[in-house]
Every structure is written in C-alpha cells, then in structure tokens.
Design a protein around this motif. Structure first.
Motif: not given
Lengths: 108, 120
Positions: A4-20
């Motif tokens: 299973l492969t995941q990106p090491p990091s994801v950044s997002v501003a408060p109130g926005k949508t994060a997709s992992i």
C-alpha cells in the motif's frame, strides 16, 4: 506481498478539504480501513469498510475506493485533525494485514 | 468503556526473550480476533500477529514467524505475545488491538502500547 502506497505528507489550510490517497493493486476489490494517530497516542479507527464511520467520528471524515486507489477525505479541516493517517487492508494471498506507510497531515 | 492494557515490555539484549500481555475489559473478549501491531521509533505501523476468537488460527508477519508465538486465554480476557531470539530491529512500541465482526474486520480498539527495546 501486497504493498500500500501513501504520500509521506499532505498539507492543507484550515477549513479546506484534505484528500489522502492509498494506492494498491486492485485495491477497489477489497475493503480498506483508515486510522488516525496523533503524536504520542495509539491509532484510532476513523473509516472502515471503505466508507463507514465509527460512532464519534465527525461526518467531515469520509472514504472511497475504486480500482487502484482508496482515498480518505477530510472536509473543513481543523487544527485538531493534524495527525498521521494509515490505510489498511487484509491481503488474502498471504493471510497478512498490511498497512500503508502513513501520511502526515499538516494543517497550515 | 473498552480498555486494552498492554504490559511486559522492557529492555532486553539481542537474542533474549520477552512475553507481552494484553488485558481486555469492556468487550466480550471471546468474540474478538486479537492482533499485535508494532511501531518502531519514528516509523509507521507494522502488523505483527493475529489470533482467532477460539485461538485455533494464528498468523504472523514474515519476520516474526518461528520467533513469535501469539496465544490467548478467553477465561482471563487476555492475549499474549511470546517473543524469542529478539533482534535490534524488533525495537518498537507494541500495541494490541481487537477486531470484531465478520470478514476482514477493522481494529476497533487499541491499547496504549508497551515499549520493547532490544539493545546490548
């Protein structure tokens, strides 16, 4: 063995949508579970069977899975969502549970 | 309230042995598969072992096969992990986690973890 492969990091501003994303060969043909782990604490189940939410998990957390990618989506991201997130599947060919490498979500 | 409490971790020399325990409360223990998952310092989660509800079926990660033995005592609501021939790379926080339901069930609850350090 299944990977299973995941990106090491994801950044997002408060109130926005994060997709992992969580990539795996034909992952859409199996069920995926997702865990949140805050620093120094044990993991907590946030999504199970691709898209179900345990009681107590906010509706902001959702999941989907298709073909070769499963995705954890967090809408209206809050500072408290900053954590590591792991996907998990059962590999029937080896009778092993497999975790993704984890994604660190940073709230800017 | 569901509680899983691990114990038995500590410092051990390479080649040594340890027995981890996990005591469960707040669940019908005999209805849950039990798992051990470890996390090396600064690393991700790694599944270690699974035991079925009756204890009749067990699975191990490749690195643990032949060295680790999982067992359970449903009368005492406890699961154990016997670890032999320990290696430096076995150093990690070891969590127990329970999985209920049918099929590849998620890990509903986790303990707080116990630290195993393998070092000379």
């Amino acid at each position: 063995s299944y990977v299973l492969t995941q990106p090491p990091s994801v950044s997002v501003a408060p109130g926005k949508t994060a997709s992992i994303p969580c990539g795996g060969n034909n992952i859409g043909d199996t069920v995926v579970h997702w865990y949140q782990q805050r620093p120094g604490l044990a993991p907590v189940l946030v999504i199970y069977y691709d898209s179900d939410r345990p009681s107590g998990i906010p509706e902001r957390f959702s999941g989907s899975s298709s073909e070769n990618t499963a995705t954890l989506t967090i809408s209206g991201v809050e500072a408290g969502d900053e954590a590591d997130y792991y996907c998990q599947v059962w590999d029937r060919s080896s009778d092993h549970w497999v975790f993704g490498g984890g994604t660190k979500l940073t709230v800017l | 309230e569901v509680q899983l409490v691990e114990s038995g971790g500590g410092l051990v020399q390479p080649g040594g042995s340890l027995r981890l325990s996990c005591a469960a409360s707040g669940i019908t223990f005999s209805s849950y598969e039990m798992n051990w998952v470890r996390q090396a310092p600064g690393k991700g989660l790694e599944w270690v072992s699974l035991i079925s509800t009756s204890g009749g079926v067990t699975y191990y990660t490749d690195s643990g096969k032949g060295r680790f033995t999982i067992s359970r005592d449903n009368a005492k609501n406890s699961v154990f992990l016997e670890m032999n021939s320990l290696r430096v790379e076995d150093t990690a926080v070891y969590y127990c986690a329970c999985a209920g339901g049918d099929g590849p069930s998620p890990f509903d609850h986790w303990g707080q973890g116990t630290l195993v350090t393998v070092s000379s």
